[in-house]
Enzyme design. Structure first.
Site, short mmCIF file in Angstrom:
data_model
loop_
_atom_site.label_atom_id
_atom_site.label_comp_id
_atom_site.label_asym_id
_atom_site.label_seq_id
_atom_site.Cartn_x
_atom_site.Cartn_y
_atom_site.Cartn_z
N ASP A 1 0.83 -1.22 0.00
CA ASP A 1 0.00 0.00 0.00
C ASP A 1 0.87 1.27 0.00
O ASP A 1 0.37 2.34 -0.32
CB ASP A 1 -0.92 0.03 1.23
CG ASP A 1 -1.75 -1.23 1.37
OD1 ASP A 1 -1.92 -1.93 0.37
OD2 ASP A 1 -2.22 -1.50 2.49
N ARG B 1 -13.99 -4.51 -25.47
CA ARG B 1 -14.58 -4.47 -24.13
C ARG B 1 -13.97 -3.41 -23.23
O ARG B 1 -12.82 -2.98 -23.44
CB ARG B 1 -14.39 -5.83 -23.45
CG ARG B 1 -15.42 -6.83 -23.89
CD ARG B 1 -15.18 -8.16 -23.23
NE ARG B 1 -16.21 -9.11 -23.65
CZ ARG B 1 -16.05 -10.43 -23.66
NH1 ARG B 1 -14.90 -10.95 -23.30
NH2 ARG B 1 -17.03 -11.20 -24.02
N GLY C 1 -4.52 -1.65 -1.86
CA GLY C 1 -3.99 -0.35 -1.41
C GLY C 1 -4.72 0.20 -0.20
O GLY C 1 -4.36 1.24 0.33
N HIS D 1 -4.74 -10.86 -4.23
CA HIS D 1 -3.46 -11.24 -3.62
C HIS D 1 -2.37 -11.57 -4.62
O HIS D 1 -1.21 -11.72 -4.23
CB HIS D 1 -3.68 -12.41 -2.64
CG HIS D 1 -4.54 -12.00 -1.49
ND1 HIS D 1 -5.91 -11.88 -1.61
CD2 HIS D 1 -4.23 -11.61 -0.23
CE1 HIS D 1 -6.41 -11.47 -0.46
NE2 HIS D 1 -5.42 -11.30 0.39
O1 F6P Z 1 -2.22 -4.01 3.54
C1 F6P Z 1 -1.91 -4.89 2.50
C2 F6P Z 1 -3.16 -5.44 1.87
O2 F6P Z 1 -2.77 -6.24 0.80
C3 F6P Z 1 -4.19 -4.40 1.45
O3 F6P Z 1 -3.86 -3.77 0.25
C4 F6P Z 1 -5.44 -5.23 1.41
O4 F6P Z 1 -6.60 -4.44 1.59
C5 F6P Z 1 -5.27 -6.15 2.58
O5 F6P Z 1 -3.87 -6.25 2.80
C6 F6P Z 1 -5.83 -7.54 2.35
O6 F6P Z 1 -5.70 -8.24 3.52
P1 F6P Z 1 -5.81 -9.83 3.65
O7 F6P Z 1 -4.51 -10.42 3.20
O8 F6P Z 1 -6.01 -10.03 5.11
O9 F6P Z 1 -6.93 -10.28 2.78
#
Ligand code: F6P
Length: 374
Positions: free
Chosen positions: A148, A183, A191, A293
């Protein structure tokens, strides 16, 4: 004298963590440096962030083997090439009143014979480090990491560059299919409440529209910008939307109402809403993609390996100087440090005035001329 450092990684994983751990170990245990400063250091890896420091029972060898591991140069030799964190991570807040384990963390630091702890983390993990230092007198230093890039006091946080590269590569992949089918693709990036990843990922990927949490947007204006572009002859569109972006007058979109140990709800879903509304308003066939992720995974970029190295070395420097309660940082092209207090007291977010153009929903088109004079 033999002295011990503990190292842990907390919060969301990302690329560059293993490089930082490796360079804490290599620097602390370097025989040449030891000869110079006169002490021999050992490094102990603590598993799963603050959870490991809560769960470990220093008087029980089985528990110690489960929650910690001795790290030396040979153990960590190849770690910098791997994404994620070999030590594991968790979103554990020992100071959450429901858990109430701050003092236990401090006791276990003493029980494990750790003279200092290096905490590698983002806002949440480092706010625990700060409280351990401020309230319980623990010798803690921090290393900044988060895709982030929302920590104050540093221009770089580990994982950010690799995540930007992932966004750029994935958007490049989407372009061919978007173009083939005429599209509109709405791509959701992470973030949290900071728009850096969306803004810089979107700029690197060449997105036409970039929507960030710091500037609430109107769907009708996005539709207008896309229609204008189609009228100019472009066949497809890429819109990047930050997971924390808000449509004017509405709330953020969450995946669920559940909160983690730090009180955060998981953001997610804005791209689906937006793709549907844009399809309705423009008539362009729309799809949404949530990069999720994937942005935290993969092989660390050269920058993340290098910054992991610089930050790991600097963290050991802070310990040797007994300069605790600080986070290593990168500012104005130099490795330096700032207080943990400063790093976590407020989020570092996009300054819309300086970096964003709310009329184009994209980055600024002027770098050297202040906006007022344009
Ligand atoms: O803070 C890092 C981050 O990847 C954020 O961008 C996202 O909102 C959050 O963690 C997701 O968290 P988790 O891995 O617990 O789903």
């Amino acid at each position: 004298m033999l002295r011990r450092i503990g190292v842990l990684t907390g919060g969301g994983d990302c690329a560059g963590l293993n490089s930082a751990i490796k360079w804490v170990v290599k620097t602390a245990t370097d025989p040449q440096l030891s000869a110079h400063h006169g002490d021999t250091w050992e490094v102990v890896g603590i598993r799963e962030g603050w959870r490991g420091l809560i769960e470990v029972d220093p008087s029980d060898p089985e528990s110690v083997a489960k929650w910690t591991s001795n790290l030396d140069e040979l153990v960590v030799r190849t770690w910098d090439r791997q994404g994620g964190t070999v030590l594991g991570s968790s979103r554990t807040n020992p100071f959450n009143p429901k858990i109430g384990k701050g003092q236990q963390c401090a006791d276990n630091i003493a029980g494990l014979g750790l003279e200092a702890v290096v905490a590698i983390g983002g806002e949440d993990t480092l706010s625990v480090a700060h409280r351990l230092y401020r309230d319980l007198g623990q010798k803690v230093v921090g290393i900044p990491k988060t895709i982030d890039r929302d920590l104050s006091g540093t221009d770089y946080t580990l994982g950010y560059d690799t995540a930007l590269n992932v966004i750029t590569e994935e958007v490049d992949r989407l372009r061919t299919t978007a173009g083939s089918h005429n599209r509109l693709f709405v791509v959701e990036v992470m973030g949290r409440h900071a728009g850096w990843l969306a803004l810089e990922g979107g700029q690197a990927a060449g997105a036409h529209v970039i929507l960030i949490p710091e500037c609430a947007f109107e769907v009708s204006r996005v539709a207008e910008l896309l229609e204008r572009r189609r009228a100019a002859g472009v066949r497809y569109d890429i819109v990047i939307v930050s997971e924390g972006a808000k449509i004017k007058g509405r709330d953020e979109v969450y995946l669920s109402e559940k909160v983690d140990s730090f009180g955060h709800k998981v953001l997610g879903g804005i791209s689906e809403t937006l793709a549907k509304e844009l399809e309705n308003q423009t008539g362009f066939e729309a799809r949404h993609v949530v990069l999720s992720h994937i942005q935290r995974g993969g092989t660390p970029s050269a920058r993340d390996r290098l910054m992991g190295r610089h930050f790991g070395i600097a963290a050991v420097d802070l310990i040797l100087e007994q300069d605790y309660g600080r986070m290593v940082a990168y500012r104005d092209g130099q490795i330096t440090s700032v207080s943990l207090k400063r790093a976590v007291e407020r989020l570092y977010t996009v300054d819309v005035e300086r970096h964003y153009d709310p009329t184009r929903y994209n980055g600024q088109r002027s770098s050297l001329i202040p906006r007022k004079r344009q």
